[in-house]
Design a protein around this motif. Structure first.
Motif, short mmCIF file in Angstrom:
data_model
loop_
_atom_site.label_atom_id
_atom_site.label_comp_id
_atom_site.label_asym_id
_atom_site.label_seq_id
_atom_site.Cartn_x
_atom_site.Cartn_y
_atom_site.Cartn_z
N GLN A 137 0.83 -1.20 0.00
CA GLN A 137 0.00 0.00 0.00
C GLN A 137 0.87 1.25 0.00
O GLN A 137 0.55 2.23 -0.68
CB GLN A 137 -0.97 -0.01 1.18
CG GLN A 137 -2.09 -1.02 1.04
CD GLN A 137 -2.86 -0.85 -0.27
OE1 GLN A 137 -3.18 0.25 -0.69
NE2 GLN A 137 -3.15 -1.97 -0.93
N ALA A 138 1.95 1.24 0.76
CA ALA A 138 2.88 2.37 0.75
C ALA A 138 3.48 2.55 -0.63
O ALA A 138 3.60 3.67 -1.13
CB ALA A 138 3.98 2.15 1.80
N PHE A 139 3.83 1.45 -1.27
CA PHE A 139 4.39 1.53 -2.62
C PHE A 139 3.37 2.10 -3.59
O PHE A 139 3.68 3.00 -4.38
CB PHE A 139 4.86 0.15 -3.10
CG PHE A 139 5.25 0.15 -4.54
CD1 PHE A 139 6.46 0.72 -4.94
CD2 PHE A 139 4.42 -0.37 -5.51
CE1 PHE A 139 6.82 0.75 -6.28
CE2 PHE A 139 4.77 -0.35 -6.85
CZ PHE A 139 5.98 0.21 -7.23
N TYR A 140 2.14 1.59 -3.56
CA TYR A 140 1.10 2.09 -4.47
C TYR A 140 0.83 3.58 -4.23
O TYR A 140 0.62 4.34 -5.16
CB TYR A 140 -0.19 1.29 -4.33
CG TYR A 140 -0.08 -0.11 -4.85
CD1 TYR A 140 0.56 -0.40 -6.06
CD2 TYR A 140 -0.61 -1.18 -4.14
CE1 TYR A 140 0.67 -1.69 -6.52
CE2 TYR A 140 -0.52 -2.47 -4.60
CZ TYR A 140 0.12 -2.72 -5.80
OH TYR A 140 0.23 -4.01 -6.26
N TRP A 143 3.77 5.30 -5.80
CA TRP A 143 3.76 5.17 -7.25
C TRP A 143 2.75 6.14 -7.87
O TRP A 143 3.01 6.72 -8.92
CB TRP A 143 3.42 3.73 -7.65
CG TRP A 143 3.66 3.45 -9.10
CD1 TRP A 143 2.71 3.37 -10.07
CD2 TRP A 143 4.90 3.21 -9.73
NE1 TRP A 143 3.29 3.08 -11.28
CE2 TRP A 143 4.64 2.98 -11.10
CE3 TRP A 143 6.22 3.16 -9.29
CZ2 TRP A 143 5.64 2.71 -12.01
CZ3 TRP A 143 7.21 2.89 -10.21
CH2 TRP A 143 6.92 2.66 -11.55
N GLY A 144 1.64 6.33 -7.20
CA GLY A 144 0.61 7.22 -7.73
C GLY A 144 0.90 8.70 -7.50
O GLY A 144 0.47 9.54 -8.27
N THR A 145 1.65 9.02 -6.43
CA THR A 145 1.82 10.43 -6.09
C THR A 145 3.24 10.83 -5.71
O THR A 145 3.53 12.01 -5.59
CB THR A 145 0.92 10.80 -4.89
OG1 THR A 145 1.31 10.00 -3.76
CG2 THR A 145 -0.54 10.55 -5.21
N GLY A 146 4.13 9.87 -5.49
CA GLY A 146 5.45 10.18 -4.98
C GLY A 146 6.43 10.65 -6.04
O GLY A 146 6.11 10.73 -7.22
N THR A 147 7.61 10.99 -5.59
CA THR A 147 8.68 11.42 -6.49
C THR A 147 9.88 10.51 -6.32
O THR A 147 10.04 9.86 -5.28
CB THR A 147 9.11 12.86 -6.18
OG1 THR A 147 9.72 12.89 -4.88
CG2 THR A 147 7.94 13.83 -6.23
N GLU A 148 10.74 10.47 -7.32
CA GLU A 148 11.95 9.67 -7.20
C GLU A 148 12.83 10.17 -6.07
O GLU A 148 13.47 9.39 -5.38
CB GLU A 148 12.72 9.70 -8.52
CG GLU A 148 12.03 8.95 -9.63
CD GLU A 148 12.82 8.98 -10.91
OE1 GLU A 148 14.04 9.15 -10.87
OE2 GLU A 148 12.20 8.81 -11.97
N ASN A 149 12.86 11.47 -5.85
CA ASN A 149 13.69 12.02 -4.78
C ASN A 149 13.23 11.52 -3.42
O ASN A 149 14.04 11.24 -2.56
CB ASN A 149 13.66 13.55 -4.82
CG ASN A 149 14.41 14.09 -6.00
OD1 ASN A 149 15.24 13.41 -6.60
ND2 ASN A 149 14.11 15.33 -6.36
N LEU A 158 8.67 3.60 0.89
CA LEU A 158 8.17 2.53 0.03
C LEU A 158 7.99 1.24 0.82
O LEU A 158 7.77 0.18 0.24
CB LEU A 158 9.15 2.26 -1.11
CG LEU A 158 9.39 3.41 -2.07
CD1 LEU A 158 10.37 2.99 -3.14
CD2 LEU A 158 8.09 3.85 -2.69
N GLY A 159 8.10 1.32 2.13
CA GLY A 159 7.94 0.12 2.94
C GLY A 159 9.23 -0.67 3.06
O GLY A 159 9.26 -1.76 3.58
N GLY A 160 10.33 -0.08 2.59
CA GLY A 160 11.62 -0.77 2.62
C GLY A 160 12.44 -0.34 3.81
O GLY A 160 11.98 0.33 4.72
N ARG A 161 13.69 -0.71 3.77
CA ARG A 161 14.60 -0.31 4.84
C ARG A 161 15.84 0.30 4.20
O ARG A 161 16.20 -0.04 3.07
CB ARG A 161 14.97 -1.50 5.71
CG ARG A 161 15.63 -2.62 4.97
CD ARG A 161 15.94 -3.78 5.92
NE ARG A 161 16.64 -4.80 5.22
CZ ARG A 161 16.07 -5.82 4.60
NH1 ARG A 161 14.78 -5.96 4.63
NH2 ARG A 161 16.80 -6.72 3.98
#
Length: 163
Positions: A137-140, A143-149, A158-161
């Motif tokens: 869900q964090a990734f989606y 993906w829909g609204t975030g930026t690469e930065n 993104l739910g990662g570490r």
């Protein structure tokens, strides 16, 4: 991946249809209804090993049309299989997949293994996994609204570490 193999082996720079796969693929897995639900390299390989056919974009109704919500909600391609033009087509003599070892070999060896595949004019398929529904869900959301930065600055977005 087929386009890369076709170019490397035959010198042909012809776009190949994804819509053909979407309209014709029937997953054996109970988790997937159609190609747009996802899958694995083995699914892709098995489909083309059974059909032995790749279809160029110059044919009728083969351009990609399945990016909208309708396809996901209905679990099928927007274009029915019977409407996809398959003449002309490319006949596949064979299709194979092989694993490129990148885990537990160290960074430099993993890079060398990937470069060796690319140096042989072969494509590399990447699988992207997350640990749970919250991370997806964090990734989606990203993906829909975030930026690469944002992802580069904070992988946890993104739910990662952090690595």
């Amino acid at each position: 991946m087929l386009e890369i193999a076709h170019a490397a082996q035959n010198g042909a720079r012809d776009r190949l249809s994804v819509e053909y796969l979407d309209a014709n693929y029937r997953p054996a897995s109970p988790w997937y209804r159609w190609a747009g639900d996802g899958g694995f390299l083995s699914d892709f390989r098995d489909f083309y090993a059974s059909t032995r056919t790749a279809v160029p974009w110059s044919n009728p109704n083969v351009d990609y049309r399945d990016g909208g919500l309708w396809c996901g909600e209905n679990g099928r391609s927007l274009v029915p299989a019977y409407a996809i033009g398959t003449d002309p087509s490319y006949r596949l003599a064979s299709i194979e997949s092989e694993r490129v070892v990148t885990r537990h070999v160290g960074r430099e060896q993993a890079i060398a293994n990937l470069k060796a595949v690319l140096d042989r004019d072969r494509a590399v398929w990447l699988a992207f996994y997350l640990p749970n529904a919250t991370a997806w869900q964090a990734f989606y959301g990203f993906w829909g609204t975030g930026t690469e930065n944002r992802a580069a600055e904070d992988p946890r977005s993104l739910g990662g570490r952090p690595v």
